[in-house]
Each structure stands twice: as structure tokens, then as C-alpha cells.
Motif scaffolding. Structure first.
Motif, PDB file in Angstrom:
ATOM      1  N   GLU A  82      15.162  42.741  36.770  1.00  0.00           N
ATOM      2  CA  GLU A  82      13.484  42.071  36.641  1.00  0.00           C
ATOM      3  C   GLU A  82      12.848  42.633  37.322  1.00  0.00           C
ATOM      4  N   THR A  83      13.340  42.904  38.786  1.00  0.00           N
ATOM      5  CA  THR A  83      12.167  43.567  39.783  1.00  0.00           C
ATOM      6  C   THR A  83      11.888  44.850  39.159  1.00  0.00           C
ATOM      7  N   ILE A  84      12.572  45.582  38.675  1.00  0.00           N
ATOM      8  CA  ILE A  84      12.123  47.037  38.123  1.00  0.00           C
ATOM      9  C   ILE A  84      11.399  46.968  37.124  1.00  0.00           C
ATOM     10  N   ALA A  85      11.639  46.035  36.036  1.00  0.00           N
ATOM     11  CA  ALA A  85      10.812  45.921  35.120  1.00  0.00           C
ATOM     12  C   ALA A  85       9.376  45.416  35.547  1.00  0.00           C
ATOM     13  N   PHE A  86       9.412  44.348  36.573  1.00  0.00           N
ATOM     14  CA  PHE A  86       7.940  44.216  37.224  1.00  0.00           C
ATOM     15  C   PHE A  86       7.300  45.230  37.604  1.00  0.00           C
ATOM     16  N   LEU A  94       0.832  39.412  37.882  1.00  0.00           N
ATOM     17  CA  LEU A  94       1.872  39.667  37.533  1.00  0.00           C
ATOM     18  C   LEU A  94       2.741  39.215  38.835  1.00  0.00           C
ATOM     19  N   ALA A  95       1.902  39.660  39.819  1.00  0.00           N
ATOM     20  CA  ALA A  95       2.704  39.433  41.251  1.00  0.00           C
ATOM     21  C   ALA A  95       2.831  37.974  41.588  1.00  0.00           C
ATOM     22  N   ALA A  96       1.870  37.298  41.316  1.00  0.00           N
ATOM     23  CA  ALA A  96       2.035  35.758  41.330  1.00  0.00           C
ATOM     24  C   ALA A  96       3.146  35.044  40.713  1.00  0.00           C
ATOM     25  N   PHE A  97       3.179  35.507  39.312  1.00  0.00           N
ATOM     26  CA  PHE A  97       4.294  35.029  38.297  1.00  0.00           C
ATOM     27  C   PHE A  97       5.575  35.432  39.012  1.00  0.00           C
ATOM     28  N   PHE A  98       5.726  36.656  39.391  1.00  0.00           N
ATOM     29  CA  PHE A  98       7.076  37.149  39.630  1.00  0.00           C
ATOM     30  C   PHE A  98       7.453  36.554  41.160  1.00  0.00           C
ATOM     31  N   LEU A 104      10.807  32.758  44.149  1.00  0.00           N
ATOM     32  CA  LEU A 104      11.001  31.563  44.919  1.00  0.00           C
ATOM     33  C   LEU A 104      11.770  30.573  44.398  1.00  0.00           C
ATOM     34  N   TYR A 105      11.690  30.490  43.234  1.00  0.00           N
ATOM     35  CA  TYR A 105      12.766  29.614  42.335  1.00  0.00           C
ATOM     36  C   TYR A 105      14.127  30.152  42.621  1.00  0.00           C
TER      37      TYR A 105
END
Length: 204
Positions: A159-163, A177-181, A186-187
Motif C-alpha cells: 500500500e505504501t509503494i502504491a501511495f 493523498l498524504a492526508a488520506f494515507f 494512524l488507523y
């Protein structure tokens, strides 16, 4: 979350390449360091707004991150190798958001800072859980044989690489995108804290 499915598809290919590299005398630590250096170069390119080139190097960097484990399995695993792998992974994951902040600090500064905070907290829960799990002699191979206890979550490597790639393809979207990720990270950290409460409660 997606790491398990991706690993099942890529591991046979990586193992063949890893065996070939090991047979040619290439060590797992060498592959780890090469992957990190490629990741740093990707960060430099992104900082100078060469986003597509940065995306390509991110892919090559993470290919090395998968190959170092395959080389280790084909030769020998070491605690130092496992330590180096996790430390340089965390350095890479911090360098890419920092590069976006450097590229456009006015637009990306706040979101990038929030993202790095979420990475910091998520990483802390991951490593702290691993330490406590080792203390209790807990084991898992949910993501294959690892050098430390590996807890899963929504925000994992895939997921991090996709982001990161999405940010490179659409750099003007980085704040959103950064705020969402960051919220996803945090979740994941919160879910790991809940898991720790369930796993590490002492008997009354």
C-alpha cells in the motif's frame, strides 16, 4: 493488507533471482544497501521534481527490498542483515515524503509533516510489538519467515509503494493523498495498540 497476496505471486520469481545472485557471490546485505541507495536517489529526483524518474527508481528500490530476503534464504540469514533491512526500509519510507516537502514546501509541508508523524507512530507500534513478542517467545510466519515478529495491518509495504507511485504520477494531489494515507497509517497503529492490549495482558 495486500502484502500476503503480492508475496505469494512474486516470491517464486524472487527466489529464482535470489538463488542466481547468491550463486554469483552477491550477499543479501549488498542488495539491501543497493535498494536503499536507489531509494535515496529516487528521493533526490522527487525533490527536484523529476517525479516519473523518481517513480521508476522507487520500483527498482523495492525490487531490491524483495530480493535481499530471497538472497538470504538462498545463502544464509543473519541478525545483522535483518537489522539492516528494517532500519534502511524505515529510512526509505521517511525520505520519500520528505522529498515531496522539499519539492514544494508551501503546498506539501503540512500534509508531509502529518504523514511523517503517522509513519513514526505506525513504525513505533510495529517495532514495540515485535520486541514484546520476542520477549514472550511468540512466533508467526504470516508474511513469511522474517527476522522479527511481523504484525500485519492496512498500511503495509504494498500500500505504501502504491501511495508513493500515485504521488509521483499526480504530484499536485500530494496533500490530499498524504492526508488520506496518514489516516490509514494512524488507523493501523491504533489497531496494533488494540492487538497489543489483547496479546500482552498479564494473567490476573
Amino acid at each position: 493488507m495486500l502484502d500476503g497476496a503480492v508475496r505469494r505471486r512474486l516470491e517464486p520469481i524472487l527466489d529464482r533471482i535470489g538463488m542466481a545472485l547468491a550463486n554469483h557471490g552477491v550477499g543479501a546485505d549488498t542488495v539491501t544497501i543497493a535498494g536503499f541507495l536507489l531509494g535515496l536517489l529516487a528521493a533526490v529526483l522527487i525533490a527536484f521534481e523529476f517525479y516519473f524518474s523518481g517513480a521508476a527508481l522507487i520500483l527498482f528500490s523495492r525490487l531490491c527490498d524483495g530480493l535481499d530476503g530471497a538472497v538470504a534464504r538462498a545463502s544464509r540469514k543473519t541478525d545483522l542483515g535483518g537489522f539492516l533491512d528494517i532500519v534502511l526500509d524505515f529510512a526509505f519510507y521517511g525520505a520519500i515524503p520528505l522529498a515531496f516537502v522539499i519539492a514544494d514546501s508551501a503546498a506539501n509541508g503540512l500534509a508531509g509533516g502529518f504523514l511523517l508523524f503517522s509513519f513514526y507512530l505506525n513504525g513505533a507500534t510495529f517495532l514495540a510489538f515485535a520486541v514484546m513478542a520476542e520477549k514472550r517467545a511468540m512466533t508467526t510466519e504470516v508474511r513469511g519467515a522474517k527476522s522479527l515478529y511481523f504484525t500485519t495491518g492496512i498500511a503495509e509495504a504494498t500500500e505504501t509503494i502504491a501511495f508513493f507511485l500515485a504521488c509521483c504520477l499526480f504530484p499536485s494531489w500530494f496533500p490530499t493523498l498524504a492526508a488520506f494515507f496518514a489516516a490509514v497509517c494512524l488507523y493501523t497503529a491504533l489497531s496494533r495498540i488494540v492487538l497489543a492490549r489483547l496479546a500482552f495482558q498479564d494473567k490476573q
